[in-house]
Motif scaffolding. Structure first.
Motif, mmCIF file in Angstrom:
data_model
loop_
_atom_site.group_PDB
_atom_site.id
_atom_site.type_symbol
_atom_site.label_atom_id
_atom_site.label_comp_id
_atom_site.label_asym_id
_atom_site.label_seq_id
_atom_site.Cartn_x
_atom_site.Cartn_y
_atom_site.Cartn_z
ATOM 1 N N GLU A 13 31.127 33.445 28.618
ATOM 2 C CA GLU A 13 30.254 32.301 28.861
ATOM 3 C C GLU A 13 30.382 31.818 30.307
ATOM 4 O O GLU A 13 29.379 31.551 30.970
ATOM 5 C CB GLU A 13 30.575 31.159 27.897
ATOM 6 C CG GLU A 13 30.134 31.428 26.476
ATOM 7 C CD GLU A 13 30.458 30.285 25.530
ATOM 8 O OE1 GLU A 13 30.689 29.142 26.003
ATOM 9 O OE2 GLU A 13 30.475 30.521 24.325
ATOM 10 N N THR A 14 31.604 31.699 30.789
ATOM 11 C CA THR A 14 31.837 31.251 32.164
ATOM 12 C C THR A 14 31.238 32.231 33.161
ATOM 13 O O THR A 14 30.605 31.822 34.144
ATOM 14 C CB THR A 14 33.347 31.084 32.422
ATOM 15 O OG1 THR A 14 33.858 30.125 31.498
ATOM 16 C CG2 THR A 14 33.627 30.629 33.833
ATOM 17 N N ASP A 15 31.406 33.519 32.908
ATOM 18 C CA ASP A 15 30.868 34.540 33.814
ATOM 19 C C ASP A 15 29.335 34.521 33.835
ATOM 20 O O ASP A 15 28.722 34.632 34.901
ATOM 21 C CB ASP A 15 31.366 35.931 33.421
ATOM 22 C CG ASP A 15 32.854 36.122 33.694
ATOM 23 O OD1 ASP A 15 33.466 35.292 34.392
ATOM 24 O OD2 ASP A 15 33.419 37.108 33.167
ATOM 25 N N VAL A 16 28.708 34.371 32.669
ATOM 26 C CA VAL A 16 27.245 34.318 32.614
ATOM 27 C C VAL A 16 26.753 33.047 33.299
ATOM 28 O O VAL A 16 25.777 33.083 34.063
ATOM 29 C CB VAL A 16 26.731 34.406 31.159
ATOM 30 C CG1 VAL A 16 25.243 34.094 31.082
ATOM 31 C CG2 VAL A 16 27.006 35.785 30.574
ATOM 32 N N ARG A 21 23.850 30.673 37.769
ATOM 33 C CA ARG A 21 23.836 29.711 38.878
ATOM 34 C C ARG A 21 23.666 30.405 40.227
ATOM 35 O O ARG A 21 22.997 29.880 41.114
ATOM 36 C CB ARG A 21 25.106 28.874 38.863
ATOM 37 C CG ARG A 21 25.101 27.827 37.770
ATOM 38 C CD ARG A 21 26.394 27.046 37.739
ATOM 39 N NE ARG A 21 26.308 25.939 36.794
ATOM 40 C CZ ARG A 21 27.348 25.225 36.392
ATOM 41 N NH1 ARG A 21 28.568 25.498 36.870
ATOM 42 N NH2 ARG A 21 27.188 24.245 35.533
ATOM 43 N N SER A 22 24.260 31.587 40.375
ATOM 44 C CA SER A 22 24.122 32.305 41.648
ATOM 45 C C SER A 22 22.716 32.868 41.824
ATOM 46 O O SER A 22 22.212 32.932 42.940
ATOM 47 C CB SER A 22 25.161 33.420 41.750
ATOM 48 O OG SER A 22 24.831 34.516 40.918
ATOM 49 N N ARG A 96 28.001 43.869 27.217
ATOM 50 C CA ARG A 96 28.152 45.322 27.057
ATOM 51 C C ARG A 96 29.580 45.685 27.383
ATOM 52 O O ARG A 96 30.138 45.222 28.380
ATOM 53 C CB ARG A 96 27.211 46.052 28.003
ATOM 54 C CG ARG A 96 25.771 45.899 27.603
ATOM 55 C CD ARG A 96 24.863 46.580 28.571
ATOM 56 N NE ARG A 96 25.085 48.025 28.553
ATOM 57 C CZ ARG A 96 24.437 48.874 29.325
ATOM 58 N NH1 ARG A 96 23.534 48.449 30.179
ATOM 59 N NH2 ARG A 96 24.686 50.161 29.246
ATOM 60 N N ARG A 97 30.150 46.508 26.561
ATOM 61 C CA ARG A 97 31.523 46.970 26.811
ATOM 62 C C ARG A 97 31.569 47.783 28.094
ATOM 63 O O ARG A 97 30.677 48.573 28.369
ATOM 64 C CB ARG A 97 32.009 47.819 25.645
ATOM 65 C CG ARG A 97 32.198 47.011 24.381
ATOM 66 C CD ARG A 97 32.786 47.850 23.306
ATOM 67 N NE ARG A 97 34.033 48.424 23.820
ATOM 68 C CZ ARG A 97 35.082 48.723 23.097
ATOM 69 N NH1 ARG A 97 35.056 48.528 21.816
ATOM 70 N NH2 ARG A 97 36.155 49.234 23.639
ATOM 71 N N MET A 98 32.615 47.542 28.862
ATOM 72 C CA MET A 98 32.871 48.303 30.081
ATOM 73 C C MET A 98 31.735 48.168 31.095
ATOM 74 O O MET A 98 31.447 49.094 31.852
ATOM 75 C CB MET A 98 33.103 49.787 29.755
ATOM 76 C CG MET A 98 34.165 50.051 28.696
ATOM 77 S SD MET A 98 35.789 49.443 29.136
ATOM 78 C CE MET A 98 36.222 50.591 30.420
ATOM 79 N N ALA A 99 31.052 47.025 31.101
ATOM 80 C CA ALA A 99 29.953 46.805 32.042
ATOM 81 C C ALA A 99 30.056 45.395 32.606
ATOM 82 O O ALA A 99 30.615 44.502 31.979
ATOM 83 C CB ALA A 99 28.611 46.994 31.340
ATOM 84 N N GLY A 100 29.491 45.208 33.777
ATOM 85 C CA GLY A 100 29.501 43.900 34.420
ATOM 86 C C GLY A 100 28.497 42.957 33.788
ATOM 87 O O GLY A 100 27.644 43.358 32.989
ATOM 88 N N ILE A 101 28.589 41.697 34.177
ATOM 89 C CA ILE A 101 27.706 40.661 33.649
ATOM 90 C C ILE A 101 26.246 41.011 33.886
ATOM 91 O O ILE A 101 25.403 40.802 33.022
ATOM 92 C CB ILE A 101 28.043 39.286 34.278
ATOM 93 C CG1 ILE A 101 29.418 38.817 33.815
ATOM 94 C CG2 ILE A 101 26.989 38.239 33.965
ATOM 95 C CD1 ILE A 101 29.580 38.704 32.328
ATOM 96 N N ASP A 102 25.938 41.548 35.056
ATOM 97 C CA ASP A 102 24.548 41.862 35.367
ATOM 98 C C ASP A 102 23.970 42.987 34.509
ATOM 99 O O ASP A 102 22.774 43.257 34.557
ATOM 100 C CB ASP A 102 24.376 42.173 36.851
ATOM 101 C CG ASP A 102 25.244 43.313 37.326
ATOM 102 O OD1 ASP A 102 26.248 43.633 36.672
ATOM 103 O OD2 ASP A 102 24.917 43.897 38.378
ATOM 104 N N GLU A 103 24.811 43.621 33.703
ATOM 105 C CA GLU A 103 24.339 44.667 32.795
ATOM 106 C C GLU A 103 24.361 44.229 31.334
ATOM 107 O O GLU A 103 24.181 45.049 30.428
ATOM 108 C CB GLU A 103 25.170 45.931 32.989
ATOM 109 C CG GLU A 103 24.949 46.553 34.359
ATOM 110 C CD GLU A 103 25.676 47.866 34.516
ATOM 111 O OE1 GLU A 103 25.962 48.541 33.515
ATOM 112 O OE2 GLU A 103 25.966 48.215 35.675
ATOM 113 N N ALA A 104 24.555 42.930 31.089
ATOM 114 C CA ALA A 104 24.498 42.421 29.715
ATOM 115 C C ALA A 104 23.069 42.583 29.201
ATOM 116 O O ALA A 104 22.109 42.614 29.971
ATOM 117 C CB ALA A 104 24.909 40.947 29.682
#
Length: 118
Positions: A13-16, A21-22, A96-104
């Motif tokens: 949640e914090t990462d998203v 925000r960015s 997504r497992r093993m993926a960054g936030i931008d790949e959710a």
């Protein structure tokens, strides 16, 4: 739910939230307080005065129908708590497992998508 899983969900949640925000610096993006059966989603992002309610999931098992039901109920709760005339669009963001936030993954209906692009 174990404390470890709660921490993972909270970090997601914090990462998203940070990611939104960015990418949308002129929006108002906030985490929503947990309220049990009256939960209003995990994050709301207000862009040009229009709210979008996000239900976030960081689980090993995908249950999209259940995730979607939760998101829709929580968007209704959000609208009801604020006396809104319309229910804001609900979205599910799935880690997504093993993926960054931008790949959710972001789940929405075809109707919602068509309203954005048409």
């Amino acid at each position: 739910m174990s404390a470890k899983n709660k921490r993972k969900g909270s970090k997601f949640e914090t990462d998203v939230l940070s990611w939104l925000r960015s990418k949308l610096p002129n929006s108002l993006t906030e985490r929503l307080a947990k309220a049990g059966k009256n939960d209003e989603g995990d994050i709301v992002c207000i862009v040009s005065g229009k709210p979008y309610v996000f239900e976030l999931k960081a689980t090993a098992r995908m249950d999209l129908p259940q995730f979607w039901r939760e998101a829709c109920v929580e968007a209704e709760n959000y609208a009801k708590a604020r006396n809104l005339d319309t229910v804001p669009p609900a979205y599910v963001i799935v880690k997504r497992r093993m993926a960054g936030i931008d790949e959710a993954w972001v789940v929405q209906t075809l109707e919602q998508w068509s309203q954005v692009v048409l």
